[in-house]
Design a protein around this motif. Sequence first.
Motif, short mmCIF file in Angstrom:
data_model
loop_
_atom_site.label_atom_id
_atom_site.label_comp_id
_atom_site.label_asym_id
_atom_site.label_seq_id
_atom_site.Cartn_x
_atom_site.Cartn_y
_atom_site.Cartn_z
N ILE A 148 16.20 -3.36 1.67
CA ILE A 148 17.25 -3.82 0.84
C ILE A 148 17.57 -5.10 1.18
O ILE A 148 17.57 -5.74 2.18
CB ILE A 148 18.61 -2.92 1.49
CG1 ILE A 148 18.42 -1.34 1.24
CG2 ILE A 148 19.73 -3.40 1.05
CD1 ILE A 148 19.51 -0.54 1.90
N HIS A 150 20.72 -7.63 -0.22
CA HIS A 150 22.04 -7.67 -1.02
C HIS A 150 22.42 -9.31 -1.32
O HIS A 150 22.02 -10.04 -0.42
CB HIS A 150 23.31 -7.12 -0.08
CG HIS A 150 22.99 -5.54 -0.03
ND1 HIS A 150 22.96 -4.83 -1.06
CD2 HIS A 150 23.38 -4.90 0.88
CE1 HIS A 150 22.91 -3.67 -0.82
NE2 HIS A 150 23.33 -3.31 0.48
N TYR A 176 10.67 -7.02 -2.15
CA TYR A 176 11.89 -6.14 -1.78
C TYR A 176 11.65 -4.75 -2.52
O TYR A 176 10.79 -4.66 -3.82
CB TYR A 176 12.97 -6.53 -2.30
CG TYR A 176 13.36 -7.26 -3.69
CD1 TYR A 176 14.09 -6.10 -4.57
CD2 TYR A 176 12.67 -8.45 -4.24
CE1 TYR A 176 14.11 -6.43 -5.90
CE2 TYR A 176 13.04 -8.56 -5.56
CZ TYR A 176 13.51 -7.86 -6.33
OH TYR A 176 13.64 -8.13 -7.81
N SER A 181 16.90 -2.15 -3.36
CA SER A 181 17.72 -3.34 -3.81
C SER A 181 17.99 -3.24 -5.25
O SER A 181 18.00 -4.19 -6.01
CB SER A 181 16.80 -4.49 -3.45
OG SER A 181 16.40 -4.40 -1.90
N LEU A 184 20.40 -5.75 -6.40
CA LEU A 184 20.38 -7.18 -6.16
C LEU A 184 20.27 -7.64 -7.81
O LEU A 184 19.62 -7.38 -8.78
CB LEU A 184 18.95 -7.39 -5.53
CG LEU A 184 18.52 -8.88 -5.43
CD1 LEU A 184 19.43 -9.21 -4.24
CD2 LEU A 184 17.31 -8.85 -4.81
N ARG A 201 9.37 -7.28 -6.50
CA ARG A 201 9.90 -6.12 -6.14
C ARG A 201 8.77 -5.19 -6.03
O ARG A 201 7.62 -5.19 -6.82
CB ARG A 201 10.88 -5.43 -7.35
CG ARG A 201 10.37 -5.35 -8.72
CD ARG A 201 11.62 -4.55 -9.59
NE ARG A 201 11.11 -4.41 -10.82
CZ ARG A 201 11.73 -3.67 -11.52
NH1 ARG A 201 13.04 -3.16 -11.33
NH2 ARG A 201 11.30 -3.22 -12.76
#
Length: 473
Positions: A148, A150, A176, A181, A184, A201
């Motif tokens: 995660i 943020h 990530y 996430s 995000l 990602r």
Amino acid sequence: MIATLIAIAALCLHVAGVFAATHAVMHTRTAQGAFAWVLGLVLLPYVTLVPYLFLGASHFGGYVDLHRQRQARFFMLHEEAAHPARPGVLPQAAPVGDTRYDAIGRMLNSSMHGGNALFLHVDGEAAFASMFAAIARAERYVLLQFFIIHDDVLGRRLSEALLDRAAAGVEICVLYDSIGSHALPDSYVERLRAGGVHVHRFATRRWRNRFQLNFRNHRKVLVVDGVRGFVGGLNAGDEYLGAKPPLSPWRDTHMGIEGPAVADLQRVFAEDWYWVTGERPPSSPPPERCGRAASLIVATGPADRQESCSLFFTQAIHAARKRVWITTPYFVPDQAVFGALRLAVFRGVDVRILIPCRPDHRTVFMASTLYAHEATLAGVRMFRYQPGFVHQKVMLIDDDTAVVGSMNLDNRSFRLNFEIAALNVDEAFAAEVEAMLVTDFANSEEVNPNDYRRLSYFRRVALHVARLFDPIL
């Protein structure tokens, strides 16, 4: 006419449910999970078909094939990096052996390395202060991975730290998880990319898996210049600093490593990075010796041939002769791990498990409550942490072994998530972990077997219903 259409739709749903149930029988990893899915898909396809689309698959071909093809190659590259044949460069310290954990190393095709210096970070403030300091000292590269991230105060501090080093010519690689996430914003990622940070990602990236909520990359890894590494339970968000009630204060643990084991952290990151990008991230040989600790990096996931996370816990618990102290936010053990805990009690081992007193996921909390009751009946001492939410994933074995990582005691970590931990054999580090856990237990209340009996009948039924969802918790 409407009744006919409804009947046809219902028939189609039941046919689809039968096909999905057949898929569940063939591919669900456990018999209990397969039975639960089949029952729901055949009898109630109106309710279970959509959840099965998101949660039903238990394997995915693309990553499995790549992982198994590339694992040996990455291991070879890792060994070459760790033992460079260059004049004037000392070889890395040879792997060390510990018969208690040799089976874990063979299962994971990994080795325990001596000569590591270990640093325990007992809260988010200390951990991120150390990680930011390490990033600020980066000269060549930073490899960073969180489940995660943020876009909040801590997340923006992280982006500023990375952008600063990227501007100085340091190569930055950030990974990530696409589900962890999900909140995000694109603007956060684009700002990093505009500043020269390589950011991607993690996703299984196959059309039949694009809806899947399984196969999450739950690992938390930071490697700086191949010299310093970090692993543990913390993600990059304000809640991990205790800034978001009602779960605050947030109780979590991270650790730093310097020494030969950092090379294995790099190798694990490299496999994930290669899957996403098709490229290898930067790497360099770690220092030969920075301390006295022996460390084994334990990286598990659904691409492994064995259910490696569950087997890791089982073997580690079996190794205990004096005590096993575990902290976990989610106590939903499978039969192998639960059996290992009960056998440890029969061996005279002091078995204690620390879990939260506050829920962040109510269904998991309810299932954990039932397992906690059953554990107390088996002689396991269960404790609920009182000050706030406990998210740490720590295990202390006897007087010399401490594990810090991302692994929970639940089916997701055992079979569905990519996880990582450091198993460390060092009496001094174990003593630090012991002191930390003694404080945690002092701030907890022990679970009494009578607590379950005091619940109303309907509350007890609810706990048993929650446990039916074990395969997806």
